[in-house]
Design an enzyme around this catalytic site. Sequence first.
Site, PDB file in Angstrom:
ATOM      1  N   SER A  46      61.530  30.930  81.667  1.00 16.61           N
ATOM      2  CA  SER A  46      62.588  30.621  80.724  1.00 16.61           C
ATOM      3  C   SER A  46      62.431  31.475  79.488  1.00 16.61           C
ATOM      4  O   SER A  46      61.450  32.188  79.320  1.00 16.61           O
ATOM      5  CB  SER A  46      62.570  29.148  80.337  1.00 16.61           C
ATOM      6  OG  SER A  46      61.645  28.948  79.284  1.00 16.61           O
ATOM      7  N   LYS A  47      63.411  31.382  78.615  1.00 12.30           N
ATOM      8  CA  LYS A  47      63.406  32.252  77.445  1.00 12.30           C
ATOM      9  C   LYS A  47      62.265  31.921  76.492  1.00 12.30           C
ATOM     10  O   LYS A  47      61.957  32.688  75.595  1.00 12.30           O
ATOM     11  CB  LYS A  47      64.739  32.120  76.721  1.00 12.30           C
ATOM     12  CG  LYS A  47      65.881  32.281  77.703  1.00 12.30           C
ATOM     13  CD  LYS A  47      67.068  32.993  77.157  1.00 12.30           C
ATOM     14  CE  LYS A  47      67.841  33.588  78.320  1.00 12.30           C
ATOM     15  NZ  LYS A  47      69.147  34.072  78.029  1.00 12.30           N
ATOM     16  N   ARG A  48      61.660  30.802  76.693  1.00  9.56           N
ATOM     17  CA  ARG A  48      60.548  30.444  75.818  1.00  9.56           C
ATOM     18  C   ARG A  48      59.240  31.107  76.242  1.00  9.56           C
ATOM     19  O   ARG A  48      58.249  31.041  75.533  1.00  9.56           O
ATOM     20  CB  ARG A  48      60.365  28.926  75.801  1.00  9.56           C
ATOM     21  CG  ARG A  48      61.250  28.231  74.786  1.00  9.56           C
ATOM     22  CD  ARG A  48      60.886  26.773  74.685  1.00  9.56           C
ATOM     23  NE  ARG A  48      61.187  26.073  75.931  1.00  9.56           N
ATOM     24  CZ  ARG A  48      62.356  25.520  76.198  1.00  9.56           C
ATOM     25  NH1 ARG A  48      63.320  25.587  75.326  1.00  9.56           N
ATOM     26  NH2 ARG A  48      62.568  24.903  77.335  1.00  9.56           N
ATOM     27  N   ASP A  49      59.254  31.712  77.421  1.00 17.17           N
ATOM     28  CA  ASP A  49      57.999  32.233  77.947  1.00 17.17           C
ATOM     29  C   ASP A  49      57.645  33.630  77.451  1.00 17.17           C
ATOM     30  O   ASP A  49      57.501  34.563  78.220  1.00 17.17           O
ATOM     31  CB  ASP A  49      58.041  32.243  79.475  1.00 17.17           C
ATOM     32  CG  ASP A  49      58.104  30.833  80.028  1.00 17.17           C
ATOM     33  OD1 ASP A  49      57.355  29.995  79.540  1.00 17.17           O
ATOM     34  OD2 ASP A  49      58.914  30.587  80.928  1.00 17.17           O
ATOM     35  N   TYR A  99      69.845  37.962  76.505  1.00 14.79           N
ATOM     36  CA  TYR A  99      69.331  39.239  76.981  1.00 14.79           C
ATOM     37  C   TYR A  99      69.041  39.205  78.473  1.00 14.79           C
ATOM     38  O   TYR A  99      69.039  38.152  79.101  1.00 14.79           O
ATOM     39  CB  TYR A  99      68.072  39.590  76.202  1.00 14.79           C
ATOM     40  CG  TYR A  99      67.049  38.474  76.187  1.00 14.79           C
ATOM     41  CD1 TYR A  99      66.310  38.181  77.325  1.00 14.79           C
ATOM     42  CD2 TYR A  99      66.833  37.703  75.038  1.00 14.79           C
ATOM     43  CE1 TYR A  99      65.380  37.169  77.326  1.00 14.79           C
ATOM     44  CE2 TYR A  99      65.903  36.681  75.039  1.00 14.79           C
ATOM     45  CZ  TYR A  99      65.180  36.421  76.182  1.00 14.79           C
ATOM     46  OH  TYR A  99      64.263  35.412  76.191  1.00 14.79           O
TER      47      TYR A  99
END
Length: 448
Positions: free
Chosen positions: A239-242, A13
């Site tokens: 990052s996408k983990r955030d 995304y």
Amino acid sequence: MVITRFAPSPTGYLHIGGLRTALFNYLWAKRNGGKFLLRIEDTDRSRHNEEAVKAILEAFEWVGLESDDEVVYQSQRHEIYRKYIDQLLEEGKAYRCYMTKEELDKLREEQIARKERPRYDGRYRDFQGTPPEGIEPVIRIKAPLDGTIVVDDKIKGKIEFRVQDTLDDFIIARADGSPTYNFVVAIDDALMGVTDVIRGDDHLSNTPKQIVIYQALGFDIPNFYHVPMIHNEKGKKLSKRDGATDVMEYKREGYLPEALLNFLVRLGWSYGDKELFSLDEMIKLFDPKEINKSASIYNIEKLNWINREYINQKSSEELAQLLNISPTPVIELVKNRCSTLVQLEQEVKKIVERPTQYDSKSLKKHFKELNRELLKEFLEKIQNSNISCEDALSSILESRGVGMAKLAQPIRIALVGVAQSPSVVDIMKILGKDEVVFRIEKLLAEVQ
RNA sequence: GGCCCCAUCGUCUAGUGGUUAGGAUCCCAGGUUUUCAUCCUGGUUACAGGGGUUCGAAUCCCCUUGGGGUCGCCA
């Protein structure tokens, strides 16, 4: 003519860092009456992800940033790149390298063991002999062997890279013939007429490579603006983990696109003490040369505040439309207590729908014997006469000589189930006497 | 580790040699409000450290420290 572009690789995304970069590009193009372009970086076939492309485009649609031309897909431009590869080969500016991946890995390991910078050793740069059998060569560009390459960055200033410790003859086409990132970026930017490249400063160290390509191909070098990263609370690259880094997640959580854009434009850029900017104002005032040099940490509190401001600027009709509900005066009553559309929806429901349960703390505090008595009296009064709820309320308070809270609070609990809400008088006006009666009877019946 | 970038309140930032270092957000207190929220008023909190240059440094230079980015036949 100023032409800018945003060039995401479709690996997932669109995240807010990318959106900010896109916004900067968009604003700068618009300010100059130029063009903002979109390009999907999918040279690596394994990267061509239809879903991701859709997701990115959807996000752009939501925030209202549109590309001024058709979206460019690198995966459809291989012939163009092929042509330039051939050209460089013919001109002797690039060459075939028959080193295998394994050999390369080994070389790298040795160099690291010797504490040297991993670097291609140029063994095929001037190779004249017969190529080894059965090896599909990669194409490498002849990079300068010494000296420096200067990136004249419009945000950070002139930055010198010494060739010896930053460059080697890097690969411009893989063994399967497909071109690599730094090569196609330079070509596409040049072919698309991009004059100003505004991108994350994680690309800064790629820039010398791209300059090598520009020079080899004789293209004009655009203006570079390397904007600092947005960091997470831990100070690291987003990052996408955030958490909520997906732009569309903000839609789901009830943020307005204009609020998100406003929030993002103020990350790394400012205009005096001004905090709130409409898109038009941003276009009029934004200049990438003024972007800060330092990274900023992403923090949701300010966004919440901005979103609340934008929600309160909207009319009830607009908000009803956004919530996909029919207009109701309740919206006006509750909008100033909401930071997001999701909250707004909850607040509206709280009043429009009958309470299904009553908050025990509120009951304990505001539904004692006297309160029940007063509430019964209030109920009787409005049932047996034409008096308005508001008048009934004040008349009882006066005759009994008690404070407002003694009766208003139990009414509030009857109406919405908790002791916090907008004015009970206003709520009763909107609900109408019948509904008020119903809700009071319900409370009286259900709670002993 | 090499190379590159960066450094003002917790956070976003203003500031470009002389300011009581400003604003916003957050937080706290007071006021307004029948409650909560809004709104108003006020408050706490910052120039990473050390050397220079200068009559005078947050602002210029150097060093240290800290943080970040990047080192692919990924983008």
